[in-house]
Motif scaffolding. Structure first.
Motif, PDB file in Angstrom:
ATOM      1  N   SER A 268       0.872  -1.170   0.000  1.00 15.02           N
ATOM      2  CA  SER A 268       0.000   0.000   0.000  1.00 15.02           C
ATOM      3  C   SER A 268       0.915   1.227   0.000  1.00 15.02           C
ATOM      4  N   TYR A 269       1.127   1.765  -1.194  1.00 22.08           N
ATOM      5  CA  TYR A 269       2.041   2.894  -1.356  1.00 22.08           C
ATOM      6  C   TYR A 269       1.433   4.166  -0.793  1.00 22.08           C
ATOM      7  N   LYS A 270       2.287   4.958  -0.125  1.00 24.77           N
ATOM      8  CA  LYS A 270       1.889   6.252   0.420  1.00 24.77           C
ATOM      9  C   LYS A 270       2.663   7.314  -0.358  1.00 24.77           C
ATOM     10  N   TYR A 271       1.965   8.350  -0.763  1.00 26.95           N
ATOM     11  CA  TYR A 271       2.590   9.372  -1.604  1.00 26.95           C
ATOM     12  C   TYR A 271       2.588  10.720  -0.896  1.00 26.95           C
ATOM     13  N   SER A 272       3.574  11.562  -1.232  1.00 22.09           N
ATOM     14  CA  SER A 272       3.439  12.982  -0.910  1.00 22.09           C
ATOM     15  C   SER A 272       2.634  13.575  -2.070  1.00 22.09           C
ATOM     16  N   ALA A 273       2.050  14.760  -1.856  1.00 24.80           N
ATOM     17  CA  ALA A 273       1.254  15.378  -2.932  1.00 24.80           C
ATOM     18  C   ALA A 273       2.113  15.555  -4.180  1.00 24.80           C
ATOM     19  N   GLU A 274       3.364  15.957  -3.975  1.00 26.74           N
ATOM     20  CA  GLU A 274       4.240  16.208  -5.124  1.00 26.74           C
ATOM     21  C   GLU A 274       4.569  14.906  -5.855  1.00 26.74           C
ATOM     22  N   GLU A 275       4.866  13.852  -5.104  1.00 30.56           N
ATOM     23  CA  GLU A 275       5.151  12.549  -5.741  1.00 30.56           C
ATOM     24  C   GLU A 275       3.966  12.098  -6.587  1.00 30.56           C
ATOM     25  N   PHE A 276       2.745  12.311  -6.055  1.00 31.88           N
ATOM     26  CA  PHE A 276       1.594  11.839  -6.834  1.00 31.88           C
ATOM     27  C   PHE A 276       1.375  12.695  -8.081  1.00 31.88           C
ATOM     28  N   ARG A 277       1.645  13.993  -7.976  1.00 31.81           N
ATOM     29  CA  ARG A 277       1.508  14.865  -9.167  1.00 31.81           C
ATOM     30  C   ARG A 277       2.440  14.394 -10.288  1.00 31.81           C
ATOM     31  N   VAL A 278       3.649  14.009  -9.906  1.00 33.04           N
ATOM     32  CA  VAL A 278       4.642  13.539 -10.904  1.00 33.04           C
ATOM     33  C   VAL A 278       4.129  12.245 -11.553  1.00 33.04           C
ATOM     34  N   LEU A 279       3.596  11.336 -10.724  1.00 35.04           N
ATOM     35  CA  LEU A 279       3.058  10.068 -11.252  1.00 35.04           C
ATOM     36  C   LEU A 279       1.895  10.346 -12.212  1.00 35.04           C
ATOM     37  N   ALA A 280       0.991  11.240 -11.799  1.00 36.54           N
ATOM     38  CA  ALA A 280      -0.174  11.569 -12.637  1.00 36.54           C
ATOM     39  C   ALA A 280       0.286  12.154 -13.975  1.00 36.54           C
ATOM     40  N   ALA A 281       1.288  13.023 -13.932  1.00 40.50           N
ATOM     41  CA  ALA A 281       1.781  13.643 -15.172  1.00 40.50           C
ATOM     42  C   ALA A 281       2.353  12.582 -16.106  1.00 40.50           C
ATOM     43  N   SER A 282       3.023  11.575 -15.529  1.00 39.51           N
ATOM     44  CA  SER A 282       3.597  10.514 -16.363  1.00 39.51           C
ATOM     45  C   SER A 282       2.494   9.703 -17.039  1.00 39.51           C
ATOM     46  N   GLY A 283       1.304   9.698 -16.440  1.00 41.37           N
ATOM     47  CA  GLY A 283       0.177   8.965 -17.020  1.00 41.37           C
ATOM     48  C   GLY A 283      -0.677   9.817 -17.939  1.00 41.37           C
ATOM     49  N   GLY A 284      -0.289  11.089 -18.139  1.00 42.23           N
ATOM     50  CA  GLY A 284      -1.026  11.944 -19.071  1.00 42.23           C
ATOM     51  C   GLY A 284      -2.094  12.808 -18.414  1.00 42.23           C
ATOM     52  N   PHE A 285      -1.942  13.074 -17.126  1.00 47.16           N
ATOM     53  CA  PHE A 285      -2.920  13.902 -16.410  1.00 47.16           C
ATOM     54  C   PHE A 285      -2.235  15.074 -15.698  1.00 47.16           C
ATOM     55  N   ALA A 286      -2.861  16.242 -15.759  1.00 44.08           N
ATOM     56  CA  ALA A 286      -2.472  17.349 -14.886  1.00 44.08           C
ATOM     57  C   ALA A 286      -3.300  17.228 -13.607  1.00 44.08           C
ATOM     58  N   ALA A 287      -2.789  17.799 -12.525  1.00 46.17           N
ATOM     59  CA  ALA A 287      -3.505  17.666 -11.243  1.00 46.17           C
ATOM     60  C   ALA A 287      -3.879  19.045 -10.706  1.00 46.17           C
ATOM     61  N   PRO A 288      -4.892  19.681 -11.310  1.00 43.33           N
ATOM     62  CA  PRO A 288      -5.214  21.043 -10.886  1.00 43.33           C
ATOM     63  C   PRO A 288      -5.922  21.133  -9.526  1.00 43.33           C
ATOM     64  N   LYS A 289      -6.531  20.022  -9.062  1.00 46.93           N
ATOM     65  CA  LYS A 289      -7.299  20.113  -7.815  1.00 46.93           C
ATOM     66  C   LYS A 289      -6.827  19.074  -6.807  1.00 46.93           C
ATOM     67  N   LEU A 290      -6.824  19.494  -5.563  1.00 49.96           N
ATOM     68  CA  LEU A 290      -6.438  18.594  -4.467  1.00 49.96           C
ATOM     69  C   LEU A 290      -7.306  18.925  -3.258  1.00 49.96           C
ATOM     70  N   TRP A 291      -8.035  17.934  -2.774  1.00 53.39           N
ATOM     71  CA  TRP A 291      -8.837  18.111  -1.566  1.00 53.39           C
ATOM     72  C   TRP A 291      -8.246  17.202  -0.487  1.00 53.39           C
ATOM     73  N   MET A 292      -8.175  17.728   0.743  1.00 55.39           N
ATOM     74  CA  MET A 292      -7.627  16.919   1.842  1.00 55.39           C
ATOM     75  C   MET A 292      -8.574  16.962   3.038  1.00 55.39           C
ATOM     76  N   ASP A 293      -8.490  15.952   3.897  1.00 50.74           N
ATOM     77  CA  ASP A 293      -9.241  15.994   5.156  1.00 50.74           C
ATOM     78  C   ASP A 293      -8.517  16.958   6.106  1.00 50.74           C
ATOM     79  N   LYS A 294      -9.179  17.252   7.235  1.00 53.69           N
ATOM     80  CA  LYS A 294      -8.637  18.273   8.159  1.00 53.69           C
ATOM     81  C   LYS A 294      -7.257  17.902   8.690  1.00 53.69           C
ATOM     82  N   LYS A 295      -7.044  16.603   8.943  1.00 49.92           N
ATOM     83  CA  LYS A 295      -5.746  16.184   9.505  1.00 49.92           C
ATOM     84  C   LYS A 295      -4.692  15.996   8.419  1.00 49.92           C
ATOM     85  N   GLU A 296      -5.069  16.221   7.174  1.00 44.98           N
ATOM     86  CA  GLU A 296      -4.166  16.063   6.012  1.00 44.98           C
ATOM     87  C   GLU A 296      -3.562  14.661   5.959  1.00 44.98           C
ATOM     88  N   GLN A 297      -4.446  13.682   6.219  1.00 44.35           N
ATOM     89  CA  GLN A 297      -4.007  12.281   6.160  1.00 44.35           C
ATOM     90  C   GLN A 297      -4.221  11.683   4.775  1.00 44.35           C
TER      91      GLN A 297
END
Ligand SMILES: C[S@@+](CC[C@H](N)C(=O)[O-])C[C@H]1O[C@@H](n2cnc3c(N)ncnc32)[C@H](O)[C@@H]1O
Length: 306
Positions: A268-297
């Motif tokens: 079960s891989y855990k990502y930082s927001a930046e790591e996931f943005r890089v992965l998404a870009a490699s798959g052909g997606f930009a990541a314009p929106k990010l929603w998080m819970d209050k504890k940022e978990q």
């Protein structure tokens, strides 16, 4: 008996580090156990994703766009989907899951709750080419992939999955992906080693399933659930550890295990927001929106085809 299940088990147990694909956790018993995991006090993932979805429903609906076609991969009991469907009001909802039992239950319940919505269930494996019912015309397609299921894929598999999805949604499509974020390893450790032992039963059910469906003779009391955070690789690893030297039959095949040897059953891989943005870009997606819970978990990424 599914021939590919047998082939995958034989191949996995023949590796130097024995391993089994996590998709086989989800027979009817495994899906029920996973639903119980989602309600455990230690398993913050479901609560965090539910709360961030509830808190940001209007913004999520704006992102998806009214009357889109919503396709969910690994829908399970479609728990968060109920919230999303109320906010987004898609014109069609397609649920894809490898577990026919979970899919049937979810589609039945959703059909009762949303009688006017066009709902289709597809029992299938998203790691292989899948026939999804053809969508009409120019409707925006949005793939929903919650629950940190993307974390169960290796980065290479996740990349291939994102590419496949990018092809499916087309140039104007989008994706909503639930991603578990890097955090205190003790919080992670507790989430995968719950005090009631439900995760252990979920893990051990894989061996029970091999016994049921493939004529295996695993003695479950000789195996122990073993999960830990592998920080250099940024992932929880779930294993089943052999408590003694033993030999196990699966159909016509026989496998030997030394004392303490493990079968690797899930990442079960855990990502930082930046790591996931890089992965998404490699798959052909930009990541314009990010929603998080209050504890940022936990994060829900809004990805647009780029
Ligand atoms: C981690 S659970 C997440 C369930 C649910 N989406 C949630 O958010 O709680 C993973 C789900 O994906 C399904 N699944 C796992 N591997 C799959 C595969 N290769 N193809 C289709 N479904 C799969 C499982 O049956 C299960 O319902």
């Amino acid at each position: 008996m599914s021939p590919s299940f047998l082939e995958d088990v034989i191949a996995g147990l023949s590796l130097p580090q024995k391993a089994l694909p996590p998709k086989y956790f989800y027979d009817a018993a495994g899906s029920k156990l996973f639903e119980r995991i989602c309600r455990l006090p230690e398993y913050y993932l479901t609560r965090a994703e539910l709360s961030l979805t509830r808190a940001n429903l209007a913004s999520l609906a704006r992102f998806a766009g009214r009357k889109c076609d919503l396709i969910e991969y690994g829908s399970g009991e479609s728990l968060k989907t109920r919230l999303l469907l109320r906010g987004v009001r898609p014109s069609a909802y397609i649920a894809v899951d490898i577990s026919p039992a979970a899919l049937l239950g979810a589609v039945r319940a959703l059909t009762r709750a949303f009688p006017k919505l066009n709902i289709t269930g597809v029992a299938g494996d998203f790691s292989r080419p899948l026939k999804i019912p053809v969508f009409e015309g120019k409707t925006r397609r949005v793939v929903y992939f919650p629950g940190s299921t993307i974390g169960n894929l290796t980065p290479d598999e996740a990349h291939a999955f994102l590419r496949m999805t990018r092809g499916q949604v087309g140039a104007h499509g989008a994706m909503l992906v639930g991603v578990d974020l890097k955090k205190d390893p003790t919080v992670l450790h507790a989430a995968y080693n719950d005090s009631r032992g439900v995760t252990a039963r979920f893990n051990l059910n894989l061996l029970a399933r091999i016994n049921r469906e493939l004529g295996g003779d695993f003695e479950l009391r000789r195996w122990r659930h073993y999960a830990f955070y592998n920080a250099p690789l940024g992932r929880i690893e779930m294993h089943l550890a052999s408590l003694k030297k033993q030999s196990v039959a699966v159909g016509q095949h026989r496998f030997s295990f030394s004392e303490g040897e493990t079968i690797h059953t899930e990442n079960s891989y855990k990502y930082s927001a930046e790591e996931f943005r890089v992965l998404a870009a490699s798959g052909g997606f930009a990541a314009p929106k990010l929603w998080m819970d209050k504890k940022e978990q936990f994060a829900l990424f809004g990805l647009e085809a780029s």
